[in-house]
Enzyme design. Structure first.
Site, PDB file in Angstrom:
ATOM      1  N   SER A 112      56.894  73.499 107.679  1.00 21.88           N
ATOM      2  CA  SER A 112      57.916  74.189 106.879  1.00 21.88           C
ATOM      3  C   SER A 112      57.357  74.397 105.472  1.00 21.88           C
ATOM      4  CB  SER A 112      59.158  73.291 106.792  1.00 21.88           C
ATOM      5  OG  SER A 112      60.079  73.770 105.832  1.00 21.88           O
TER       6      SER A 112
ATOM      7  N   TYR B 261      63.659  65.047 106.083  1.00 23.24           N
ATOM      8  CA  TYR B 261      63.048  66.292 106.571  1.00 23.24           C
ATOM      9  C   TYR B 261      61.748  66.566 105.822  1.00 23.24           C
ATOM     10  CZ  TYR B 261      62.929  71.241 108.040  1.00 23.24           C
ATOM     11  OH  TYR B 261      62.568  72.462 108.572  1.00 23.24           O
TER      12      TYR B 261
END
Ligand code: NAD
Length: 257
Positions: free
Chosen positions: A139, A152
């Site tokens: 990401s 995350y």
């Protein structure tokens, strides 16, 4: 380019980016294994539809990526794994001092540790086949941080590190490992964050999408699952044979800021 004769295993692929990657790899001719933790008629219907639209073999294999033994069993059951796409991921948004321990553990297990377990089983198969591609879906949050997403962001930075180590351990073989770092892609994972973020900022969902969610993305557009899938196909091509141990951002300029 043709991926005919190759088998691709994509974790967490009954939705969103994983399904988009499965479509693009199948379009390029790969046989595909799609996966999630559920086992519903819809999951199997998805596999049948994918097989029909691209004239390749597609299997659905249930495996929970929060469980190490199931991660490993997924690759064993696939029987072949020339292309491994570690994509399964979940999100939870909360400040560190309020972050539920079980959410931290689940995010680290699904978003990071699962990639270690699948890679550990897939690498010997790739070595036997004399070719392989490990593609980790990290990401922009594998390269930068935002508040309230501690687990995350820790997991995605970890995935980038794991990708580099995998690349170094396979550097003398015809195997590469890279991380794709998407910015915001409109999938169920992002859609689920919109109401909470809107509440937090006291804005309408439309306003929060433009002003907060896409604020970091200079293009002011979501990336698409087809673009992430196309990047995965490129990483499988001969042109990408010397691209290993790196990240490829598909983020509308986010990490250029
Ligand atoms: P999504 O919610 O649409 O898909 C997540 C997939 O993971 C689903 O198929 C789900 O079934 C699966 N999954 C969840 N828990 C699982 C488990 N325990 N075992 C097996 N499968 C499981 O989300 P998405 O946006 O398509 O996200 C896919 C990946 O892309 C994630 O790793 C996410 O972090 C990453 N990503 C997404 C964006 C974005 O903007 N959507 C941006 C950057 C990175």
């Amino acid at each position: 380019m043709s991926l005919k004769g190759k088998t691709a295993v994509i974790t967490g692929s009954n939705s969103g980016i994983g399904l988009g990657v499965a479509h693009e790899l199948a379009r390029a001719g790969a046989d595909v294994v799609i996966n999630s933790f559920t086992d519903t008629p819809e999951d199997h219907a998805l596999a049948d539809a994918l097989a029909k639209s691209h004239a390749v073999s597609v299997r659905y294999i249930q495996a929970d990526m929060s469980k190490p033994d199931q991660c490993r069993a997924l690759i064993e059951q696939a029987g072949a794994c020339d292309i491994l796409v570690n994509n399964a991921g979940i999100q939870h948004v909360a400040p560190i001092d309020e972050f539920p321990i079980e959410k931290w553990d689940a995010i680290i297990a699904i978003n990071l540790s699962s990639a270690f377990h699948t890679t550990a089983v897939a690498l010997p198969m790739m070595r036997d086949a004399g070719w392989g591609r490990v593609i980790n879906i990290a990401s922009a949050h594998g390269l930068t941080a935002s508040p309230f997403k501690s687990a995350y962001i820790a997991a995605k930075h970890g995935v980038v590190g794991l990708s580099k180590t995998t690349a170094l351990e396979t550097a003398r073989e015809a195997i590469t490992c890279n991380a794709i770092c998407p910015g915001y892609v409109l999938t169920p994972l992002v859609e689920a964050q919109i109401p909470d973020t809107a509440k937090k900022y006291d804005m309408s969902e439309e306003e929060v999408t433009q002003k907060v969610i896409l604020e970091r993305q200079p293009s002011k557009e979501f990336a698409t699952v087809e673009q992430i899938g196309g990047t995965a196909v490129f990483l499988c091509s001969d042109a990408a044979a010397q691209i290993t141990g790196t990240t490829i951002s598909v983020d509308g300029g986010w990490t250029a800021l």
